[in-house]
Enzyme design. Structure first.
Site, PDB file in Angstrom:
ATOM      1  N   TYR A   1       0.686  -1.181  -0.026  1.00 32.08           N
ATOM      2  CA  TYR A   1       0.001  -0.147   0.055  1.00 32.08           C
ATOM      3  C   TYR A   1       0.725   1.193   0.005  1.00 32.08           C
ATOM      4  O   TYR A   1       0.438   2.219  -0.375  1.00 32.08           O
ATOM      5  CB  TYR A   1      -1.078   0.157   0.996  1.00 32.08           C
ATOM      6  CG  TYR A   1      -1.714  -1.011   1.467  1.00 32.08           C
ATOM      7  CD1 TYR A   1      -2.026  -1.963   0.231  1.00 32.08           C
ATOM      8  CD2 TYR A   1      -2.702  -1.401   2.550  1.00 32.08           C
ATOM      9  CE1 TYR A   1      -3.131  -3.223   0.316  1.00 32.08           C
ATOM     10  CE2 TYR A   1      -3.552  -2.530   2.650  1.00 32.08           C
ATOM     11  CZ  TYR A   1      -3.643  -3.271   1.641  1.00 32.08           C
ATOM     12  OH  TYR A   1      -4.562  -4.459   1.631  1.00 32.08           O
TER      13      TYR A   1
ATOM     14  N   LEU B   1     -17.416  -4.005   2.335  1.00 37.59           N
ATOM     15  CA  LEU B   1     -18.567  -3.179   1.697  1.00 37.59           C
ATOM     16  C   LEU B   1     -18.798  -3.597   0.156  1.00 37.59           C
ATOM     17  O   LEU B   1     -19.057  -2.749  -0.427  1.00 37.59           O
ATOM     18  CB  LEU B   1     -18.596  -1.844   1.989  1.00 37.59           C
ATOM     19  CG  LEU B   1     -18.338  -1.458   3.517  1.00 37.59           C
ATOM     20  CD1 LEU B   1     -18.101   0.013   3.677  1.00 37.59           C
ATOM     21  CD2 LEU B   1     -19.457  -1.985   4.338  1.00 37.59           C
TER      22      LEU B   1
HETATM   23  N1  LIG Z   1      -5.220  -8.569   1.652  1.00 36.04           N
HETATM   24  C1  LIG Z   1      -5.685  -8.026   0.461  1.00 36.04           C
HETATM   25  O1  LIG Z   1      -5.329  -8.548  -0.605  1.00 36.04           O
HETATM   26  C2  LIG Z   1      -6.908  -6.947   0.612  1.00 36.04           C
HETATM   27  C3  LIG Z   1      -7.401  -6.438  -0.565  1.00 36.04           C
HETATM   28  C4  LIG Z   1      -8.332  -5.419  -0.511  1.00 36.04           C
HETATM   29  C5  LIG Z   1      -8.425  -4.882   0.459  1.00 36.04           C
HETATM   30  N2  LIG Z   1      -7.880  -5.212   1.809  1.00 36.04           N
HETATM   31  C6  LIG Z   1      -8.084  -4.580   2.976  1.00 36.04           C
HETATM   32  O2  LIG Z   1      -9.549  -4.371   3.171  1.00 36.04           O
HETATM   33  C7  LIG Z   1      -9.639  -3.025   3.504  1.00 36.04           C
HETATM   34  C8  LIG Z   1     -10.984  -2.572   3.209  1.00 36.04           C
HETATM   35  O3  LIG Z   1     -11.363  -2.923   1.709  1.00 36.04           O
HETATM   36  P1  LIG Z   1     -11.524  -1.905   0.450  1.00 36.04           P
HETATM   37  O4  LIG Z   1     -11.258  -0.472   1.290  1.00 36.04           O
HETATM   38  O5  LIG Z   1     -11.031  -2.158  -0.780  1.00 36.04           O
HETATM   39  O6  LIG Z   1     -13.197  -2.029   0.450  1.00 36.04           O
HETATM   40  P2  LIG Z   1     -14.287  -1.569   1.367  1.00 36.04           P
HETATM   41  O7  LIG Z   1     -13.745  -1.186   2.731  1.00 36.04           O
HETATM   42  O8  LIG Z   1     -15.195  -2.641   1.096  1.00 36.04           O
HETATM   43  O9  LIG Z   1     -14.977  -0.376   0.808  1.00 36.04           O
HETATM   44  C9  LIG Z   1     -14.371   1.055   0.917  1.00 36.04           C
HETATM   45  C10 LIG Z   1     -15.174   1.852  -0.119  1.00 36.04           C
HETATM   46  O10 LIG Z   1     -16.457   2.347   0.605  1.00 36.04           O
HETATM   47  C11 LIG Z   1     -16.890   3.536   0.885  1.00 36.04           C
HETATM   48  N3  LIG Z   1     -17.422   3.737   2.320  1.00 36.04           N
HETATM   49  C12 LIG Z   1     -16.691   3.643   3.377  1.00 36.04           C
HETATM   50  N4  LIG Z   1     -17.618   3.704   4.459  1.00 36.04           N
HETATM   51  C13 LIG Z   1     -18.762   4.120   3.841  1.00 36.04           C
HETATM   52  C14 LIG Z   1     -19.973   4.598   4.470  1.00 36.04           C
HETATM   53  N5  LIG Z   1     -20.051   4.476   5.727  1.00 36.04           N
HETATM   54  N6  LIG Z   1     -20.992   5.140   3.529  1.00 36.04           N
HETATM   55  C15 LIG Z   1     -20.742   4.919   2.198  1.00 36.04           C
HETATM   56  N7  LIG Z   1     -19.516   4.345   1.575  1.00 36.04           N
HETATM   57  C16 LIG Z   1     -18.688   4.074   2.405  1.00 36.04           C
HETATM   58  C17 LIG Z   1     -15.157   4.174   0.871  1.00 36.04           C
HETATM   59  O11 LIG Z   1     -15.466   5.418   0.250  1.00 36.04           O
HETATM   60  P3  LIG Z   1     -15.009   6.798   1.019  1.00 36.04           P
HETATM   61  O12 LIG Z   1     -13.385   6.770   1.305  1.00 36.04           O
HETATM   62  O13 LIG Z   1     -15.408   7.946   0.505  1.00 36.04           O
HETATM   63  O14 LIG Z   1     -15.812   6.496   2.468  1.00 36.04           O
HETATM   64  C18 LIG Z   1     -14.520   3.240  -0.227  1.00 36.04           C
HETATM   65  O15 LIG Z   1     -15.013   3.606  -1.664  1.00 36.04           O
HETATM   66  C19 LIG Z   1      -8.373  -2.229   2.633  1.00 36.04           C
HETATM   67  O16 LIG Z   1      -8.347  -0.893   2.983  1.00 36.04           O
HETATM   68  C20 LIG Z   1      -7.427  -3.144   3.091  1.00 36.04           C
HETATM   69  O17 LIG Z   1      -7.090  -2.869   4.311  1.00 36.04           O
HETATM   70  C21 LIG Z   1      -6.904  -6.304   1.573  1.00 36.04           C
END
Ligand SMILES: NC(=O)c1ccc[n+]([C@@H]2O[C@H](COP(=O)([O-])OP(=O)(O)OC[C@H]3O[C@@H](n4cnc5c(N)ncnc54)[C@H](OP(=O)(O)O)[C@@H]3O)[C@@H](O)[C@H]2O)c1
Length: 285
Positions: A52, A189
């Site tokens: 990251y 999400l």
């Molecule tokens: N190990 C792996 O390979 C891997 C892969 C992907 C992710 N991850 C981990 O999982 C974490 C979460 O995954 P992700 O960030 O990709 O997806 P996510 O958490 O499912 O979704 C993030 C998205 O949701 C929005 N969001 C968050 N809170 C919200 C709310 N209350 N209302 C409306 N929209 C909302 C965010 O936008 P805003 O910023 O505008 O709120 C962003 O666009 C990552 O940060 C990482 O630490 C790990």
């Protein structure tokens, strides 16, 4: 705000069940800002990774927060270019330097490529050396997972995979049961997908409990026992996302959400494409 919950891992350590993921928060400055804001709001768990390219921002926010280091859980992940009996110990020391900490709470192998066996064994040594508290895997399955389970002297404490109401990982959960491995949800999400967030069941339950649809989804993860760290840089979202500990979905409501499972994943790149896409990785300074 109601008390947050913890999950006890298979080595006895307690991980805050809810946190902030910092994937796609661009650069150390933006990451420091989001993590600082989150820590002020009561977040005590940060999920980052070498890939990251923002571990220094996490380290700065933790250091400047004034919160005792032992009260904050930091997870990071090694990239395949860090894997190997000789390479991994060096990569862990560099990570400790970037995070500006003496130990990492949870260290994961990020992807199932390269010398992951050598890397897992080196992570076990890092646990013995006190540099890492718990170790686990991300995105492992099939024979690569079997190989790790064969050689492990410390069972993976967590498995971090894509996991949300449309993709519930039943088979992998069954497989990992004998090892006491807990599940961490990435894309909790659906990476912010409106189709998932606006499912009528979430709207109905949001009205019933005076919450948002996203809070209902996050509450479902918590009650399923998942460890969850939605990413956000939006101050209102950061505030809302942690405000999920003052209500409880009923068993029937949980079942209704479980019924949304339809084997739909958002990350669909094949293993071969991933392998070549991931090989262009540039290590962090
Ligand atoms: N190990 C792996 O390979 C891997 C892969 C992907 C992710 N991850 C981990 O999982 C974490 C979460 O995954 P992700 O960030 O990709 O997806 P996510 O958490 O499912 O979704 C993030 C998205 O949701 C929005 N969001 C968050 N809170 C919200 C709310 N209350 N209302 C409306 N929209 C909302 C965010 O936008 P805003 O910023 O505008 O709120 C962003 O666009 C990552 O940060 C990482 O630490 C790990």
């Amino acid at each position: 705000m109601a008390e947050q919950t913890y999950v006890t891992l298979n080595n006895g350590t307690k991980i805050p069940q809810f946190g902030l993921g910092v994937y796609m928060i661009n650069g150390d400055d933006a990451t420091e800002k989001a993590v600082s804001e989150a820590l002020k709001l009561g977040y005590r768990h940060i999920d980052t990774a070498h890939a990251y390219q923002n571990e220094r921002g996490v380290g700065r926010a933790v250091k400047n927060s004034g919160i005792d280091r032992h009260d904050i859980w930091i997870t990071s992940k090694l990239w395949p270019s860090d894997y190997g009996k000789d390479k991994t110990p060096v990569a862990i020391d560099k990570m400790l330097d970037r995070l500006d900490t003496d130990y990492i709470d949870l260290l994961l192998l990020h992807q199932q490529f390269g010398d992951y066996v050598g890397a897992y064994q080196a992570m076990e040594e890092a646990v013995k050396a006190g540099k890492v508290r718990a170790i686990g895997l991300s995105n492992f399955d099939g024979e690569r997972l079997d190989k790790i389970l064969d050689i492990a002297t410390i069972n993976p404490a967590v498995m971090q995979v894509e996991l949300h109401p449309y993709y519930q990982q039943q088979a992998l959960k069954e497989k990992m049961k004998p090892y006491g491995t807990k599940f961490e949800s990435w894309y909790p999400l659906g990476h912010g997908d409106a189709g998932l967030i606006n499912e009528p069941i979430f709207t109905e339950l949001a009205q019933k409990y005076g919450k948002t649809n996203v809070q209902i989804i996050l509450r479902w993860h918590i009650q399923k026992g998942h460890i969850v760290f939605p990413k956000s840089t939006n101050p209102q979202h950061l505030k809302d996302n942690i405000d999920i500990f003052d209500f409880e979905l009923t068993p029937d409501e949980m079942k209704e959400i479980d019924a949304l499972d339809k084997d739909k994943r958002y990350f669909t790149m094949s293993l071969e494409t991933q392998k070549s896409a991931f090989s262009s990785f540039k290590p962090a300074d």
